[in-house]
Write an enzyme that holds these catalytic residues in place. Structure first.
Site, PDB file in Angstrom:
ATOM      1  N   GLY A  28      34.363  40.267   3.652  1.00 43.45           N
ATOM      2  CA  GLY A  28      34.603  41.029   4.881  1.00 43.45           C
ATOM      3  C   GLY A  28      33.316  41.484   5.531  1.00 43.45           C
ATOM      4  O   GLY A  28      32.210  41.238   5.027  1.00 43.45           O
ATOM      5  N   THR A  30      32.157  44.540   5.977  1.00 45.53           N
ATOM      6  CA  THR A  30      31.434  45.595   5.252  1.00 45.53           C
ATOM      7  C   THR A  30      30.671  44.981   4.086  1.00 45.53           C
ATOM      8  O   THR A  30      29.502  45.310   3.838  1.00 45.53           O
ATOM      9  CB  THR A  30      32.408  46.683   4.767  1.00 45.53           C
ATOM     10  N   ASP A  80      33.652  45.777  -2.982  1.00 42.26           N
ATOM     11  CA  ASP A  80      34.494  45.157  -1.947  1.00 42.26           C
ATOM     12  C   ASP A  80      34.927  46.210  -0.927  1.00 42.26           C
ATOM     13  O   ASP A  80      34.922  47.410  -1.216  1.00 42.26           O
ATOM     14  CB  ASP A  80      35.722  44.500  -2.599  1.00 42.26           C
ATOM     15  N   LYS A  93      44.483  45.624   0.910  1.00 44.46           N
ATOM     16  CA  LYS A  93      43.433  44.646   1.148  1.00 44.46           C
ATOM     17  C   LYS A  93      44.068  43.316   1.565  1.00 44.46           C
ATOM     18  O   LYS A  93      45.256  43.132   1.427  1.00 44.46           O
ATOM     19  CB  LYS A  93      42.597  44.435  -0.126  1.00 44.46           C
ATOM     20  N   GLY A  94      43.220  42.418   2.072  1.00 45.84           N
ATOM     21  CA  GLY A  94      43.726  41.094   2.428  1.00 45.84           C
ATOM     22  C   GLY A  94      43.689  40.805   3.910  1.00 45.84           C
ATOM     23  O   GLY A  94      44.128  39.743   4.346  1.00 45.84           O
ATOM     24  N   GLY A  95      43.118  41.747   4.678  1.00 39.25           N
ATOM     25  CA  GLY A  95      42.972  41.495   6.111  1.00 39.25           C
ATOM     26  C   GLY A  95      42.187  40.215   6.374  1.00 39.25           C
ATOM     27  O   GLY A  95      42.409  39.525   7.362  1.00 39.25           O
ATOM     28  N   GLU A 102      40.015  38.365  -4.726  1.00 37.27           N
ATOM     29  CA  GLU A 102      39.531  39.754  -4.800  1.00 37.27           C
ATOM     30  C   GLU A 102      40.232  40.495  -5.934  1.00 37.27           C
ATOM     31  O   GLU A 102      39.596  41.234  -6.697  1.00 37.27           O
ATOM     32  CB  GLU A 102      39.790  40.460  -3.467  1.00 37.27           C
TER      33      GLU A 102
END
Ligand code: 5RP
Length: 213
Positions: A28, A30, A80, A93-95, A102
């Site tokens: 991602g 970030t 993460d 999570k998982g966008g 992950e």
């Protein structure tokens, strides 16, 4: 959403990296800041285990060796991002559709450091649609099971995960008991991974706004 906050959170996670480590790396925007910061200390680490093709490409571009999790055994650290984080460090999570790898790396890690901007903090998970990775032939079956449980499943049309699967985003759930929901959804055939990280939550959450000088 603030890129400054994401960068500060990504850079702050470096303090958890020990010399000689093989670091678990998420996916991602970030995490991209974390990888850039990791590159600056790459001579102090052995390398990384990556959760996606996207992160692998960035790690390799920086010359950071990428290892197979089967070859490393348990990891000391996984870093993460998240789409939502509740006060108990439970996550959605998982966008970015990388949820399966992950979750595997989070499970293999002794410490999971989650890096987020302040917009990701919530009291109740579920405003962000819950990603679920499914085996393609089970898409409709899983969708019907979600409707039975009051959710509104939307197929992320056109997205194929690194594992060759599809993603359903579930709208309209206010998730009061994330551990129970994760456990229940894990039983439905065809679901590969639920984007709830509640059974194995984060251990540390670094929020960008708290890191501003
Ligand atoms: C990818 C993820 C990401 O960690 C999540 O989507 C947050 O991403 P970003 O840091 O870009 O806001 O779970 O599958």
């Amino acid at each position: 959403m603030s890129n400054d906050e994401k960068r500060l959170a990504g850079e702050a996670a470096i303090q958890y990296v020990e010399d000689g480590a093989i670091v678990g790396v998420g996916t991602g925007s970030t995490v991209a800041y974390f990888i850039d910061a990791l590159a600056r200390i790459k001579d102090r680490i052995q390398g990384a285990v990556s959760s996606s093709e996207q992160s692998t490409a960035q790690l390799k571009k920086h010359g950071i060796p990428v290892f197979d999790l089967n070859a490393t055994g348990p990891l000391a650290l996984y870093v993460d991002g998240a789409d939502e984080c509740d006060p108990h460090k439970r996550l959605i999570k998982g966008g970015g559709a990388a949820l399966t790898r992950e979750k595997i790396i989070a499970e293999a890690a002794q410490k999971f450091v989650c890096i987020i901007d302040s917009g990701k903090r919530v009291n109740l998970l579920g405003k962000f649609p819950l990603p679920i990775e499914v085996i393609p032939m089970a898409r409709s079956l899983v969708g019907r099971e979600i409707v039975k449980r009051g959710g509104n499943p939307v197929w992320r049309d056109g997205v194929v995960t690194d594992n060759g699967n599809w993603v359903i985003d579930v709208h309209g759930w206010q998730i009061a008991d994330p551990v129970a929901l994760e456990t229940e959804l894990n039983q439905i055939p065809g679901i590969v991974t639920v984007g709830l990280f509640a059974r194995r939550p984060a251990d540390v959450v670094l929020v960008g706004d708290k890191l501003m000088g």
